[in-house]
Motif scaffolding. Structure first.
Motif, short mmCIF file in Angstrom:
data_model
loop_
_atom_site.label_atom_id
_atom_site.label_comp_id
_atom_site.label_asym_id
_atom_site.label_seq_id
_atom_site.Cartn_x
_atom_site.Cartn_y
_atom_site.Cartn_z
N GLY A 196 0.79 -1.22 0.00
CA GLY A 196 0.00 0.00 0.00
C GLY A 196 0.82 1.26 0.00
N LYS A 197 2.12 1.16 0.26
CA LYS A 197 2.98 2.34 0.30
C LYS A 197 3.76 2.49 -1.01
CE LYS A 197 3.65 3.13 5.22
NZ LYS A 197 4.64 3.43 6.28
N SER A 198 4.20 3.74 -1.27
CA SER A 198 4.95 4.05 -2.48
C SER A 198 6.42 4.28 -2.15
CB SER A 198 4.36 5.29 -3.16
OG SER A 198 3.03 5.06 -3.58
N TYR A 199 7.28 3.89 -3.10
CA TYR A 199 8.72 4.01 -2.91
C TYR A 199 9.35 4.49 -4.23
CZ TYR A 199 7.80 1.04 1.15
OH TYR A 199 7.31 0.54 2.33
N ASP A 200 10.55 5.03 -4.10
CA ASP A 200 11.34 5.44 -5.27
C ASP A 200 12.57 4.56 -5.39
OD1 ASP A 200 9.60 7.52 -5.77
OD2 ASP A 200 10.86 9.05 -4.81
N ILE A 201 12.98 4.35 -6.62
CA ILE A 201 14.25 3.68 -6.89
C ILE A 201 14.82 4.32 -8.14
CG2 ILE A 201 13.15 1.81 -8.20
CD1 ILE A 201 15.30 -0.07 -7.08
N THR A 202 16.13 4.54 -8.17
CA THR A 202 16.77 5.19 -9.32
C THR A 202 17.70 4.21 -10.02
OG1 THR A 202 16.67 7.36 -8.24
CG2 THR A 202 18.19 7.12 -10.08
N PHE A 203 17.54 4.14 -11.34
CA PHE A 203 18.35 3.26 -12.17
C PHE A 203 19.27 4.12 -13.03
CE2 PHE A 203 14.18 1.30 -11.55
CZ PHE A 203 14.54 0.13 -10.89
N PHE A 204 20.54 3.78 -13.06
CA PHE A 204 21.51 4.52 -13.86
C PHE A 204 21.90 3.66 -15.07
CE2 PHE A 204 21.71 6.22 -9.63
CZ PHE A 204 21.89 7.58 -9.82
N PHE A 205 22.03 4.31 -16.23
CA PHE A 205 22.27 3.56 -17.47
C PHE A 205 23.15 4.37 -18.40
CE2 PHE A 205 18.65 6.27 -18.18
CZ PHE A 205 18.73 6.68 -19.52
N SER A 206 23.77 3.66 -19.35
CA SER A 206 24.60 4.34 -20.36
C SER A 206 24.89 3.36 -21.49
CB SER A 206 25.91 4.84 -19.74
OG SER A 206 26.67 3.76 -19.23
N GLY A 207 25.31 3.91 -22.62
CA GLY A 207 25.71 3.06 -23.73
C GLY A 207 25.29 3.60 -25.08
N LYS A 208 25.64 2.84 -26.10
CA LYS A 208 25.24 3.13 -27.47
C LYS A 208 24.05 2.25 -27.81
CE LYS A 208 29.67 4.65 -29.34
NZ LYS A 208 30.62 4.49 -30.47
N PRO A 209 22.85 2.81 -27.89
CA PRO A 209 21.67 1.98 -28.13
C PRO A 209 21.64 1.42 -29.55
CG PRO A 209 21.09 4.30 -28.22
CD PRO A 209 22.51 4.24 -27.77
N VAL A 210 20.81 0.42 -29.75
CA VAL A 210 20.61 -0.16 -31.08
C VAL A 210 20.25 0.94 -32.07
CG1 VAL A 210 19.09 -1.64 -32.45
CG2 VAL A 210 19.91 -2.42 -30.22
N VAL A 211 20.91 0.93 -33.21
CA VAL A 211 20.61 1.90 -34.27
C VAL A 211 19.53 1.31 -35.17
CG1 VAL A 211 21.53 3.15 -36.26
CG2 VAL A 211 22.93 2.85 -34.20
N ALA A 212 18.45 2.05 -35.36
CA ALA A 212 17.35 1.57 -36.20
C ALA A 212 17.80 1.57 -37.66
CB ALA A 212 16.13 2.46 -36.02
N GLN A 213 17.68 0.44 -38.32
CA GLN A 213 18.06 0.33 -39.73
C GLN A 213 16.91 0.69 -40.66
OE1 GLN A 213 21.27 -0.29 -40.54
NE2 GLN A 213 21.60 -0.26 -38.32
N ARG A 214 15.70 0.40 -40.20
CA ARG A 214 14.51 0.67 -41.03
C ARG A 214 13.36 1.13 -40.13
NH1 ARG A 214 10.39 -2.75 -43.38
NH2 ARG A 214 9.64 -1.88 -45.35
N PRO A 215 13.54 2.27 -39.47
CA PRO A 215 12.50 2.72 -38.56
C PRO A 215 11.26 3.18 -39.35
CG PRO A 215 14.16 4.43 -38.85
CD PRO A 215 14.66 3.21 -39.58
N PRO A 216 10.06 3.05 -38.79
CA PRO A 216 9.81 2.61 -37.41
C PRO A 216 9.63 1.11 -37.25
CG PRO A 216 7.77 3.33 -38.42
CD PRO A 216 8.84 3.54 -39.46
N TRP A 217 9.85 0.32 -38.33
CA TRP A 217 9.52 -1.10 -38.26
C TRP A 217 10.49 -1.91 -37.41
CZ3 TRP A 217 9.25 1.80 -42.75
CH2 TRP A 217 7.95 2.10 -43.18
N ASP A 218 11.79 -1.65 -37.54
CA ASP A 218 12.71 -2.47 -36.77
C ASP A 218 13.05 -1.86 -35.42
OD1 ASP A 218 14.24 -0.38 -37.73
OD2 ASP A 218 15.93 -1.61 -38.36
N GLY A 219 12.95 -0.56 -35.26
CA GLY A 219 13.09 0.08 -33.95
C GLY A 219 14.51 0.34 -33.51
N GLY A 220 14.63 1.36 -32.67
CA GLY A 220 15.91 1.77 -32.14
C GLY A 220 16.05 3.28 -32.23
#
Length: 553
Positions: free
Chosen positions: A122-146
């Motif tokens: 019943g209670k609410s909490y926070d959590i923080t996620f840290f991230f980094s990197g080179k994401p997937v590059v979309a080759q044929r967006p929007p169908w393949d995504g990235g």
């Protein structure tokens, strides 16, 4: 397709969580990673999303992202580990709660966090996620995504994400399952080079100049629930213009962001956005996100239904990149991307599927919205011509409903087979105002909710006051098109449905020597005495069925 068998097989896969691939009824092969992505796992089930604060720094020359996502959640069940999704090559580097770094177990794209703090129901909490990197590059967006990293004609970076199928976890960490949306929206803080602008969802609430770093941080706020794949960043040398639309809920801000070089073309072409809003508020009810406004944003790919930040790349022309998908000419009366992608604000963003197997709820209704746009401005016959013309794009290769629990959509027929199913149901109801009220009612009943296809089907059947289960089963879960089989001999018409499921009993309108007649075929032969010995019989073209005279006449 044996639908119940498919569900049972998915359930078995979910329970066993085996690592090896498994074969499903139509030859699909799914792995443990598919199950982790597509299932409400125990590590997802015990908490409810309330809010995201996503902060991301975008470095165009390196094609690199880094940042954090602070997630607010409410404990709704017995706490377990927490599953968060982020796809390689992006890296989840740290998870922190109350200043304490938490252990993370990485399993492909799923990451399991052990929470050290007591989690009280019943209670609410926070959590923080840290991230980094080179994401997937979309080759044929929007169908393949990235992510798409391009440059405009002046050599300036032109960047956007499109990740409906591949998932938002392709670039930022989140609960990447459509059944749970952040109830209180999201704040996006996007840092970009000083000479560029970021346009994201919701309203711009702050712009901060980071003079030492020669960057700017744009802060956008979404007040409404939002599906993960609808969250976007669009970065470029944008210019802005706007208008106010007096809609069903009052004044609606409509903002447009385009590359500097395309401003004059956009001012003319984007007039379709206002026409879209007028037609769709008529058919579907008020635009669902008045608090967040409506935006149309130019991007370096065709377009996508990002909530309150619809993206556009249709080359400033009518049709679909200049083509009429219906082959009738009516598809050149509007800009396909403005109409279709904005239609998703009602079906995909307001009403969102709980499982991507039910993606037809997004795409079928929105493909049908193209027809309704034409109906509003050009009349019923023009709309019928268009939706019937799109039948040539239907393959009937596999069921429209996909496989549950493994992040697997059904056939691409979800677009225009879905649209023709809805057009057929409109004929069955045979009352345009009643049909309009059903469409508006769906958007009231499931306002800002995630749904199953059964909820949608049951609502339509209930409000139509007819059992449409066999109709939905035939068109969504079977690949066959019903055949109205008949013969006329000595003034007697004999008729039945063939090529259908056993329970199929859909009424159909026919024309017998120009006279309208409603018949109620089943899979058994029935007969009707006619006034004329050898009349001409025509099945109303608006029903998505085939016709066969078994006598060959």
């Amino acid at each position: 397709m044996n639908w119940m068998k498919s569900i049972l097989l998915v359930g078995a896969l979910t329970i066993s969580f085996v690592a090896r691939a498994q074969l499903f009824p139509h030859g699909e092969t799914f792995t443990r990673q598919d199950t982790l992505r597509g299932t409400i796992t125990p590590e997802r089930a015990w908490w409810d999303l309330e809010h995201y604060t996503l902060e991301v720094k975008v470095e165009p020359e390196k094609q690199y992202l880094s940042g954090s996502n602070t997630m607010t959640y409410k404990v709704t069940g017995k706490p377990d580990r927490m599953q968060i999704d982020l796809q390689a090559p992006m890296k989840l580097t740290k998870a922190v709660q109350n200043g304490e770094e938490l252990p993370i177990e990485h399993d492909g794209s799923a990451h399991f966090i052990t929470l050290n703090q007591a989690q009280e129901q019943g209670k609410s909490y926070d959590i923080t996620f840290f991230f980094s990197g080179k994401p997937v590059v979309a080759q044929r967006p929007p169908w393949d995504g990235g992510l798409t990293w391009q440059k405009d004609s002046n050599g300036l970076p032109f960047i956007a994400n499109a990740n409906q199928g591949i998932g938002s976890s392709v670039w930022w960490p989140n609960k990447d399952h459509p059944s749970d949306e952040p109830d209180h929206g999201v704040v996006l803080k996007v840092e970009v080079p000083e000479n560029l602008m970021d346009v994201s969802n919701g309203r711009l609430i702050d712009t901060k100049h980071n003079r030492k770093a020669n960057t700017k941080t744009y802060t956008w706020e979404v007040k409404n629930p939002i599906n993960n794949y609808g969250i976007n960043i669009n970065i470029g040398d944008y210019v802005h213009f706007s208008e106010t639309y007096q809609g069903e809920k009052g004044a609606l801000d409509m903002d447009y962001y385009v590359l500097r070089e395309n401003l004059e073309k956009a001012k003319e072409q984007f007039k379709d956005a206002r026409r879209m809003m007028e037609a769709f508020e008529h058919w579907f009810g008020p635009y669902p996100f008045y608090e967040d406004g409506y935006k149309l944003v130019e991007v370096p790919y065709l377009g996508m239904e990002h909530q309150s930040s619809v993206t556009y790349g249709n080359a400033y022309g009518n049709g679909y990149l200049g083509r009429d998908l219906s082959g009738t000419g009516w598809g050149l009366k509007f800009d396909f991307i403005i109409i279709h992608e904005s239609g998703h604000e009602w079906f995909a963003n307001n009403i969102t599927n709980k499982d991507v197997a039910d993606m037809w709820v997004h795409e079928g209704f929105t493909a049908y919205s193209e027809n309704l746009f034409l109906d509003y401005f050009y009349g019923k016959e023009a709309a019928s011509d268009y939706v019937l013309g799109t039948r040539m794009a239907i393959n009937n290769d596999r069921p429209v409903i996909g496989t549950y629990g493994v992040n697997y959509e059904g056939s691409g027929d979800m677009y225009y087979k879905g649209a023709n199913l809805l057009h057929t149901i409109r004929q069955l109801i045979n009352d345009d105002e009643k049909w309009r009220e059903i469409l508006r009612g769906l958007n009231r009943e499931f306002y800002h909710e995630t749904v199953t296809t059964k909820q949608v089907e049951d609502y339509i059947s209930d409000k139509a006051e007819m059992n449409l289960d066999p109709v939905f089963d035939q068109y969504l879960r079977d690949i066959r098109i019903p055949v109205f089989s008949y013969t006329i001999k000595d003034g007697t018409l004999a008729y039945r449905w063939e090529n259908v499921i056993k329970s199929f009993d859909m009424p159909v309108k026919v024309w017998i020597d120009g006279k309208e007649v409603w018949l109620e075929p089943t899979t058994q032969w029935q007969s009707k005495k006619l006034d004329i010995a050898s009349p001409t019989l025509i099945v109303d073209r608006n029903f998505y069925v085939a016709k066969m005279n078994v006598m060959g006449e």
